[in-house]
Write a protein that holds these residues in place. Structure first.
Motif: not given
Length: 204
Positions: A57-61, A63-73
């Motif tokens: 997510i290219d937030a102004a504050a 970049t935020i990386e979204v956590p994604i686990d091995q099951r796709g959660h």
């Protein structure tokens, strides 16, 4: 699957608001202690493992990386501030190749033995959540909670003062505990044997 239908069709690069619209109904689960919202990211392309998918997510504050686990959660942050900013959401996957959805699940027991009352409460809360969501779930009835084990050897031992029985998961590792007023009245206890992976409301 007990899931809210909807997807962000092009997470290669889409506005945050598009993702928020898909996942926002899961926020209702914050009102129910026996339920949880589970975000999932799946590739439509064969051979793509969830662990290889990355989303930012290219937030102004920053970049935020979204956590994604091995099951796709996944754990997309859902905030009013990001919604107002509406930054771009990017992925390392081809445009239009990802499906994003939110599933409504019951929380797994945190102990090996629990009172049946906890399952009853999860059923009641799931019914309340369905009624509030409406739409395609209007009129649906929650019959029980379907527990999904990591293997086919899972089981529940049902114990009351006057009786005891064993419930065994099927070949797919699934076992449904239904709404039973008698079990509630008899203060039944449930002992879990096997590794639980998830628990989803079973609908009629």
């Amino acid at each position: 699957m007990f899931a809210l239908q909807g997807h962000a069709d092009e997470p290669g690069k889409v506005p945050y608001a598009a993702i928020y619209q898909v996942l926002q109904p899961g926020l209702i689960m914050d009102d129910y202690p026996r339920l949880r919202a589970v975000q999932r990211v799946e590739s439509r392309m064969p051979g793509i493992e969830p662990a290889t998918v990355r989303i930012w997510i290219d937030a102004a504050a920053g970049t935020i990386e979204v956590p994604i686990d091995q099951r796709g959660h996944a754990r997309f942050p859902l905030t009013d501030a990001l919604l107002a900013e509406n930054p771009a959401v990017r992925s390392n996957q081809p445009q239009g190749s990802l499906n994003i959805q939110v599933a409504l699940e019951a929380r797994l027991p945190d102990q090996r033995e629990i009172p049946y009352q906890q399952v009853w409460e999860a059923i009641e809360q799931a019914q309340s959540a369905l009624d509030r969501l409406g739409g395609s779930y209007a009129g649906a009835e929650v019959q029980g909670i379907e527990y999904r084990f990591a293997g086919s050897d899972g089981e529940f031992l049902v114990s009351a003062d006057e009786y005891e029985q064993k419930l065994i998961a099927d070949a797919s590792g699934r076992l449904v505990i239904r709404a039973d007023p008698r079990w509630l009245r008899d203060r039944v206890r449930l002992k879990v044997r096997g590794k639980l992976r998830s628990a989803v409301p079973r609908l009629r």
